[in-house]
Motif scaffolding. Structure first.
Motif, mmCIF file in Angstrom:
data_model
loop_
_atom_site.group_PDB
_atom_site.id
_atom_site.type_symbol
_atom_site.label_atom_id
_atom_site.label_comp_id
_atom_site.label_asym_id
_atom_site.label_seq_id
_atom_site.Cartn_x
_atom_site.Cartn_y
_atom_site.Cartn_z
ATOM 1 N N ALA A 1 0.829 -1.206 0.000
ATOM 2 C CA ALA A 1 0.000 0.000 0.000
ATOM 3 C C ALA A 1 0.866 1.259 0.000
ATOM 4 O O ALA A 1 0.583 2.223 -0.732
ATOM 5 C CB ALA A 1 -0.926 -0.010 1.212
ATOM 6 N N ALA A 2 1.935 1.244 0.790
ATOM 7 C CA ALA A 2 2.842 2.399 0.803
ATOM 8 C C ALA A 2 3.530 2.576 -0.544
ATOM 9 O O ALA A 2 3.675 3.704 -1.041
ATOM 10 C CB ALA A 2 3.873 2.226 1.915
ATOM 11 N N ALA A 3 3.947 1.478 -1.165
ATOM 12 C CA ALA A 3 4.593 1.569 -2.470
ATOM 13 C C ALA A 3 3.627 2.081 -3.535
ATOM 14 O O ALA A 3 3.992 2.899 -4.384
ATOM 15 C CB ALA A 3 5.147 0.201 -2.873
ATOM 16 N N LEU A 4 2.373 1.628 -3.463
ATOM 17 C CA LEU A 4 1.377 2.099 -4.432
ATOM 18 C C LEU A 4 1.098 3.588 -4.264
ATOM 19 O O LEU A 4 1.010 4.334 -5.256
ATOM 20 C CB LEU A 4 0.092 1.294 -4.262
ATOM 21 C CG LEU A 4 -1.056 1.640 -5.224
ATOM 22 C CD1 LEU A 4 -0.635 1.412 -6.656
ATOM 23 C CD2 LEU A 4 -2.292 0.817 -4.882
ATOM 24 N N LEU B 1 4.038 5.495 -5.722
ATOM 25 C CA LEU B 1 4.026 5.528 -7.185
ATOM 26 C C LEU B 1 2.964 6.484 -7.717
ATOM 27 O O LEU B 1 3.204 7.223 -8.679
ATOM 28 C CB LEU B 1 3.780 4.117 -7.726
ATOM 29 C CG LEU B 1 4.924 3.118 -7.542
ATOM 30 C CD1 LEU B 1 4.503 1.741 -8.045
ATOM 31 C CD2 LEU B 1 6.179 3.581 -8.273
ATOM 32 N N VAL B 2 1.793 6.481 -7.090
ATOM 33 C CA VAL B 2 0.738 7.390 -7.521
ATOM 34 C C VAL B 2 1.154 8.841 -7.301
ATOM 35 O O VAL B 2 0.938 9.718 -8.165
ATOM 36 C CB VAL B 2 -0.572 7.072 -6.779
ATOM 37 C CG1 VAL B 2 -1.613 8.144 -7.045
ATOM 38 C CG2 VAL B 2 -1.104 5.714 -7.215
ATOM 39 N N ALA C 1 1.720 11.544 -10.264
ATOM 40 C CA ALA C 1 0.996 12.806 -10.303
ATOM 41 C C ALA C 1 1.944 14.001 -10.291
ATOM 42 O O ALA C 1 1.704 15.013 -10.959
ATOM 43 C CB ALA C 1 0.030 12.885 -9.117
ATOM 44 N N TRP C 2 3.027 13.874 -9.542
ATOM 45 C CA TRP C 2 4.010 14.963 -9.511
ATOM 46 C C TRP C 2 4.701 15.115 -10.861
ATOM 47 O O TRP C 2 4.964 16.228 -11.329
ATOM 48 C CB TRP C 2 5.026 14.693 -8.431
ATOM 49 C CG TRP C 2 6.145 15.686 -8.398
ATOM 50 C CD1 TRP C 2 7.397 15.529 -8.884
ATOM 51 C CD2 TRP C 2 6.102 16.999 -7.849
ATOM 52 N NE1 TRP C 2 8.142 16.642 -8.686
ATOM 53 C CE2 TRP C 2 7.374 17.572 -8.041
ATOM 54 C CE3 TRP C 2 5.104 17.739 -7.219
ATOM 55 C CZ2 TRP C 2 7.668 18.853 -7.627
ATOM 56 C CZ3 TRP C 2 5.410 19.033 -6.795
ATOM 57 C CH2 TRP C 2 6.676 19.574 -6.996
#
Length: 234
Positions: free
Chosen positions: A176-179, A182-183, A187-188
């Protein structure tokens, strides 16, 4: 029959039937010890079907289809995980190359190929996930039986190395932290979500979190003092 296998055997009238039954029960117990407590009945039924036919038969595993990476890491399928990631990387590079080169294929066809690749990436692990786990568990059982001095010690060794709930919890939190990372990075990179100010606000709020109980106590104390002052004036 020795003391190590006495708890997994029975004593029917037929000696050959007794030996076959004890062997099946012992194999099931070793498989269950290697699988761990999570979803063991599903895998035991799949193992029985695979060993009865002696062929590689497709089945269906929802965990392997929906959460492929987490499932492979949880079950210790590291070689399969490396091959799966390599295949996804090659497929993604091929699609990206077709897009960048300017292939004459229309956009709907490329979108259909991408969708088919995504579905294939989920369907294949779901169909043959039980087969991968069966091969992995058989290797683990053979290694434990060869290394341990007795069958009971082999079973204890398999239970100690089996997947468990804490491992699943850590993998879930890490994925969950990796996802989320990545998101946020995606977005950045697209310039649509300034993540730096949000991180700064979170860090400032984080420093106030340990002080919240203290602030609550101070507010209660101030209210008590104010009430006492008003009561004395009256």
């Amino acid at each position: 029959m020795n003391a190590d296998t006495a708890s997994f055997t029975s004593t029917p009238a037929d000696p050959e039937g007794a030996g076959q039954q004890s062997s099946e029960q012992l194999g099931t117990a070793l498989y269950a010890a290697a699988l761990g407590p999570l979803n063991a009945p599903h895998y035991l039924a799949a193992f029985e079907r695979l060993e009865a036919t002696g062929r590689v038969l497709p089945g269906w595993n929802w965990a392997a289809a929906v959460t492929t990476l987490v499932w492979m890491a949880f079950r210790g399928l590291w070689r399969a995980l490396a091959g799966y990631l390599a295949g996804l990387g090659v497929l993604a590079l091929a699609l990206w190359g077709l897009w960048q080169v300017g292939t004459p294929l229309p956009v709907p066809v490329l979108a259909g190929l991408a969708l088919a690749a995504v579905l294939l990436a989920f369907v294949l692990p779901g169909l043959y996930g039980d087969v991968l786990v069966h091969r992995q568990v058989r290797r683990q059982v053979d290694a434990a039986v060869a290394a341990a001095p007795s069958l009971r010690d082999a079973m204890l060794l398999l239970q100690a190395r089996a997947p468990n709930k804490p491992r699943l919890l850590w993998l879930t939190v890490g994925s969950a932290a990796a996802l989320m990372t990545l998101v946020a990075l995606g977005a950045w990179g697209c310039g649509g979500w300034p993540i730096a100010p949000i991180l700064r606000r979170w860090w400032k709020a984080r420093r106030w979190l340990p002080r919240l109980p203290r602030l609550h106590q101070l507010r209660r104390l101030n209210r008590r003092r104010l009430w006492l002052r008003l009561h004395r004036r009256q």
